[in-house]
Design a protein around this motif. Structure first.
Motif, mmCIF file in Angstrom:
data_model
loop_
_atom_site.group_PDB
_atom_site.id
_atom_site.type_symbol
_atom_site.label_atom_id
_atom_site.label_comp_id
_atom_site.label_asym_id
_atom_site.label_seq_id
_atom_site.Cartn_x
_atom_site.Cartn_y
_atom_site.Cartn_z
ATOM 1 N N ILE A 154 -5.124 8.408 -0.431
ATOM 2 C CA ILE A 154 -4.314 7.540 -1.300
ATOM 3 C C ILE A 154 -5.152 6.743 -2.295
ATOM 4 N N SER A 155 -6.451 6.959 -2.315
ATOM 5 C CA SER A 155 -7.338 6.111 -3.119
ATOM 6 C C SER A 155 -7.100 6.183 -4.626
ATOM 7 N N GLU A 156 -6.585 7.302 -5.107
ATOM 8 C CA GLU A 156 -6.344 7.404 -6.554
ATOM 9 C C GLU A 156 -5.244 6.463 -7.015
ATOM 10 N N THR A 157 -4.345 6.092 -6.117
ATOM 11 C CA THR A 157 -3.216 5.241 -6.507
ATOM 12 C C THR A 157 -3.181 3.906 -5.764
ATOM 13 N N SER A 158 -4.167 3.658 -4.915
ATOM 14 C CA SER A 158 -4.152 2.431 -4.127
ATOM 15 C C SER A 158 -5.447 1.635 -4.311
ATOM 16 N N PRO A 159 -5.371 0.503 -5.010
ATOM 17 C CA PRO A 159 -6.562 -0.342 -5.154
ATOM 18 C C PRO A 159 -7.103 -0.829 -3.797
ATOM 19 N N LYS A 160 -6.214 -1.065 -2.834
ATOM 20 C CA LYS A 160 -6.669 -1.497 -1.505
ATOM 21 C C LYS A 160 -7.492 -0.402 -0.844
ATOM 22 N N ALA A 161 -7.047 0.838 -0.951
ATOM 23 C CA ALA A 161 -7.798 1.954 -0.388
ATOM 24 C C ALA A 161 -9.127 2.119 -1.121
ATOM 25 N N GLN A 162 -9.126 1.942 -2.433
ATOM 26 C CA GLN A 162 -10.360 2.030 -3.210
ATOM 27 C C GLN A 162 -11.361 0.969 -2.755
ATOM 28 N N ARG A 163 -10.876 -0.259 -2.524
ATOM 29 C CA ARG A 163 -11.756 -1.333 -2.045
ATOM 30 C C ARG A 163 -12.296 -1.015 -0.659
ATOM 31 N N PHE A 164 -11.422 -0.533 0.224
ATOM 32 C CA PHE A 164 -11.836 -0.169 1.579
ATOM 33 C C PHE A 164 -12.971 0.852 1.520
ATOM 34 N N MET A 215 0.835 -1.175 0.000
ATOM 35 C CA MET A 215 0.000 0.000 0.000
ATOM 36 C C MET A 215 0.884 1.243 0.000
ATOM 37 N N LYS A 216 0.409 2.253 -0.709
ATOM 38 C CA LYS A 216 1.161 3.501 -0.792
ATOM 39 C C LYS A 216 1.243 4.163 0.576
ATOM 40 N N LYS A 217 2.414 4.683 0.888
ATOM 41 C CA LYS A 217 2.614 5.428 2.138
ATOM 42 C C LYS A 217 2.659 6.906 1.811
ATOM 43 N N LEU A 218 2.120 7.693 2.712
ATOM 44 C CA LEU A 218 2.198 9.146 2.560
ATOM 45 C C LEU A 218 3.499 9.653 3.154
ATOM 46 N N THR A 219 3.866 10.853 2.757
ATOM 47 C CA THR A 219 5.035 11.485 3.361
ATOM 48 C C THR A 219 4.733 11.759 4.832
ATOM 49 N N LEU A 220 5.768 11.969 5.595
ATOM 50 C CA LEU A 220 5.594 12.279 7.003
ATOM 51 C C LEU A 220 4.742 13.536 7.157
ATOM 52 N N ARG A 221 4.996 14.546 6.363
ATOM 53 C CA ARG A 221 4.249 15.806 6.437
ATOM 54 C C ARG A 221 2.768 15.578 6.151
#
Length: 99
Positions: A60-70, A1-7
């Motif tokens: 992150i949903s635009e780049t993460s199929p797992k987030a889209q499913r969630f 799954m894609k991780k966001l930056t710390l910021r």
């Protein structure tokens, strides 16, 4: 799954706390009527973590199929009887005040 930056993560955590305090304040009457301080203490982090998870998944949903499913699963599980959200009365009344 894609991780966001710390910021970006810290920004979402801050937004989650902000939304969490609005939810908590809106629940204050319910809290005093039905929940002990200990129950509220246990409920508050559950609410904040759920808000953070929803915001994170949305971000992150635009780049993460797992987030889209969630998100799709959560949207599909919203009961039909839920009313559309409305502005809280105390905020709405403040909007009509002249600034």
């Amino acid at each position: 799954m894609k991780k966001l930056t710390l910021r970006a993560t810290v920004d979402l955590q801050c937004m989650s706390k902000y939304i969490g305090i609005v939810v908590r304040d809106a629940m204050e009457g319910f809290h005093h009527k039905y929940l002990s301080d200990e129950q509220m203490k246990e409920l508050n982090p559950i609410i904040r973590n759920a808000i953070f998870t929803a915001l994170y998944a949305h971000t992150i949903s635009e780049t993460s199929p797992k987030a889209q499913r969630f998100i799709s699963e959560k949207l599909a599980s919203i009961p039909e009887y839920w009313e559309s959200p409305e502005l809280l009365q105390d905020f709405e009344s403040n909007l009509s005040d002249k600034e």
